[in-house]
Write a protein that holds these residues in place. Sequence first.
Motif, PDB file in Angstrom:
ATOM      1  N   ARG A 174      16.066  36.259  27.537  1.00  0.00           N
ATOM      2  CA  ARG A 174      15.647  35.048  26.831  1.00  0.00           C
ATOM      3  C   ARG A 174      16.504  34.878  25.578  1.00  0.00           C
ATOM      4  O   ARG A 174      16.739  35.845  24.866  1.00  0.00           O
ATOM      5  N   PRO A 225       9.326  33.877  22.938  1.00  0.00           N
ATOM      6  CA  PRO A 225       8.075  33.212  22.587  1.00  0.00           C
ATOM      7  C   PRO A 225       7.203  34.117  21.719  1.00  0.00           C
ATOM      8  O   PRO A 225       7.076  35.313  21.985  1.00  0.00           O
ATOM      9  N   ALA A 226       6.624  33.548  20.680  1.00  0.00           N
ATOM     10  CA  ALA A 226       5.793  34.325  19.761  1.00  0.00           C
ATOM     11  C   ALA A 226       4.423  34.526  20.388  1.00  0.00           C
ATOM     12  O   ALA A 226       3.496  33.763  20.156  1.00  0.00           O
ATOM     13  N   MET A 227       4.321  35.533  21.212  1.00  0.00           N
ATOM     14  CA  MET A 227       3.058  35.775  21.896  1.00  0.00           C
ATOM     15  C   MET A 227       2.419  37.030  21.344  1.00  0.00           C
ATOM     16  O   MET A 227       3.112  38.003  21.073  1.00  0.00           O
ATOM     17  N   GLN A 271       4.652  41.111  26.713  1.00  0.00           N
ATOM     18  CA  GLN A 271       5.628  40.433  27.557  1.00  0.00           C
ATOM     19  C   GLN A 271       6.801  41.355  27.851  1.00  0.00           C
ATOM     20  O   GLN A 271       6.940  42.414  27.242  1.00  0.00           O
ATOM     21  N   VAL A 300      12.537  34.164  17.229  1.00  0.00           N
ATOM     22  CA  VAL A 300      11.213  34.030  17.821  1.00  0.00           C
ATOM     23  C   VAL A 300      10.707  32.636  17.484  1.00  0.00           C
ATOM     24  O   VAL A 300      10.889  32.170  16.359  1.00  0.00           O
ATOM     25  N   ALA A 301      10.116  31.956  18.443  1.00  0.00           N
ATOM     26  CA  ALA A 301       9.569  30.631  18.176  1.00  0.00           C
ATOM     27  C   ALA A 301       8.236  30.487  18.886  1.00  0.00           C
ATOM     28  O   ALA A 301       8.027  31.068  19.944  1.00  0.00           O
ATOM     29  N   PRO A 302       7.299  29.715  18.270  1.00  0.00           N
ATOM     30  CA  PRO A 302       5.987  29.548  18.904  1.00  0.00           C
ATOM     31  C   PRO A 302       6.082  28.818  20.240  1.00  0.00           C
ATOM     32  O   PRO A 302       5.352  29.119  21.175  1.00  0.00           O
ATOM     33  N   GLU A 303       6.972  27.831  20.290  1.00  0.00           N
ATOM     34  CA  GLU A 303       7.127  27.078  21.533  1.00  0.00           C
ATOM     35  C   GLU A 303       8.528  27.318  22.053  1.00  0.00           C
ATOM     36  O   GLU A 303       9.491  27.120  21.334  1.00  0.00           O
ATOM     37  N   VAL A 304       8.651  27.745  23.271  1.00  0.00           N
ATOM     38  CA  VAL A 304       9.996  27.910  23.812  1.00  0.00           C
ATOM     39  C   VAL A 304      10.124  27.081  25.074  1.00  0.00           C
ATOM     40  O   VAL A 304       9.159  26.883  25.801  1.00  0.00           O
ATOM     41  N   GLU A 305      11.332  26.623  25.281  1.00  0.00           N
ATOM     42  CA  GLU A 305      11.575  25.867  26.499  1.00  0.00           C
ATOM     43  C   GLU A 305      11.802  26.852  27.630  1.00  0.00           C
ATOM     44  O   GLU A 305      12.250  27.957  27.435  1.00  0.00           O
ATOM     45  N   ARG A 306      11.479  26.391  28.801  1.00  0.00           N
ATOM     46  CA  ARG A 306      11.757  27.190  29.974  1.00  0.00           C
ATOM     47  C   ARG A 306      13.268  27.370  30.074  1.00  0.00           C
ATOM     48  O   ARG A 306      14.011  26.411  29.906  1.00  0.00           O
TER      49      ARG A 306
END
Lengths: 174, 489
Positions: B86, B90-92, B96, B388-394
């Motif tokens: 990646r 994604p900030a999960m 993961q 790291v980002a809260p929303e990531v694109e596929r």
Amino acid sequence: MIICPNCHVDNLPGALFCSECGAQLVTSDFRTTQAFKRSPSDTLNSSVLQAEPVAGERPPMAGVVDVSISLHLVDSGQIMHLAGRNEFAFGRVTEGQPILPDVDLSPYEAYSQGVSRLHASLKVAGQRVVIMDLGSSNGTRVNGQKIVPHVDYPVNHGDIITLGKLKFQILINR
Amino acid sequence: MAGEFYNYLGLPFDASADEIRQAYFDAARRFHPDANPEQDAREEFLRIQQAYETLSSPEKRKIYDRSIPDNLKVPLTAAMSIRVSRSVIPAMQEPQLLYTLIDINCTGEMDSSRMPPSAICLVIDRSTSMKGERLEMVKANVAQLIKTLKPKDLISIVVFSDRADVIIPPTQVSDLDKIQGKINTLDVGGATEMYQGLEAGVALLLRSPENSLVRQLILMTDGHTYGDEEDCFRLAKTAAEANISMAAFGFGSEWNDGFLDQLVSISGGSTVFVTSSKDLQNFLSQRLHAIGVAYASAVNLVMTVDPALEIRYAFRLRPDLSPIPIESPIPLGSLQYGKGISVLLEIYVKSIPVNTRELQLGTGRIIFKLPSQPISHGRLTFDIRRPVAPEVEREIPPAAIVEALSKLTLYRLQERARVEVDQGEIANATKHLHHLATHLLARGDRELAHTVLVEAEHIQQSRRFSKDGDKRIKYGTKALLLLPGPGVE
């Protein structure tokens, strides 16, 4: 969690292949993984294997290009072009049906082949083409592999999609 | 000798002050008289002290560096590249997985005139079970293939059963005539005690020049060793420290692949499964060729990862295929001209704290020895970070990672089945083997798929792997990774 479309086992986000059955969990447009897209089937359908797509040209990777989709009906050999929208619901039209499918498969013996009235929908989103089973009675298969209802499942050029027993090959022209 | 201070501390000439300090502490810990009472260690410790005294002081180091002729300060001709599954993570807060592919490539041109000779020792099992076809195929191929080595390379041959005999002491390949006759007189008899053979082989290699391009012990066996496994591991560790690597060739179905895998992985080597004379010819010629084109040896990956992360699985895709132990440092073997090393890591991320902007996946260095150069240590450093980002694109992961994983997944399915058989979970093992067979059939690999299915049946009946099917599946699925070359764009 990512639910494997093949064996329904939960995989951690970020997994690329199912740890349980080895099915690929991500889309990839790369030709190199072509062979692997013939993912596991409950029973290996040899006619599907023989229908391996002829490798087309590598699709362009960048830029928004209109995707044109055609369906090649394997049994009758007919080709059906799809155009004019981004989503196509497949099914068959009967009397008194409240919601009509976008693509009526009745002319192709849909009823005897076990196609539901609203069977599956094909969506085009940018460069991706996905299919979703709409909770059909006899299920939808991609390359012989049954897909989970109401979950988007990526399809690629040359994939064989089976609605009930009606089989067609999807041709994506980018 | 110019530049020896750097060699004492195992550093390249452009080492930073921090690296010098770290190397000194590491070396001092190993050789301090309190920790290591041997006489050699004492001398080594004094040398380290002396080197550190000079190199740790900027003024003294400057003067010392000036005394080294410029032509000895050869810049590295190796580079590394890193790809992650990646580009944005994604900030999960949930766990993961991430995949990292590390490629180390040699960018220079091979200049064989400057490469020192190598030392190779073949350690051949002559226990009774090698009788007949196996020993004949060893004789025929060994005699044939050692001719492909360079004239100045040193070859030695040890045979062992319950005792070891040096049948050919280190001899230059150019004096091959003397060797031929002796190989033909090889005869069988006795049990298999590997330690005997390995010890004799390592002793011979230790006598070869320290700046040999590669010092390698190639073990050829068809059996198990009993009771001396721990001794063998200890020997392999000592050997690895002296820059001696090991590779193993297993014949037939009786040999202990698990043990040998563990043994050779200590020095970054690999095992191969020999079923025919053709196999032996292929594997041995590849092995000997690889020795001739080495750029660096004793390549080690030293990596620290954030405590929130965990390396779950590590596999070397090039030059030899093998799962590698997750430890630090990770031994990777040698770096060859034109081939490079690729390592795939599966990283488990437990949780990313809220408001994290960047995740450090790992920092560290690749250290190696450059036998052809007077200042004989090299290193590459790396620091893998991803935003790291809260929303990531596929996104589509790098092709090389998907490609490698598509095949590695199959190898891991059989690994998993193996563990399950050991734990008595026969139903799960059979299920996983069936999944494996389905994939193999889909790939058109009918023969291997058939072997897997037969094996699944065997497991259901006898609750364990058959010795033959076991190895065929392991090495068969491993071989899937061979073509096309992973790591290639």
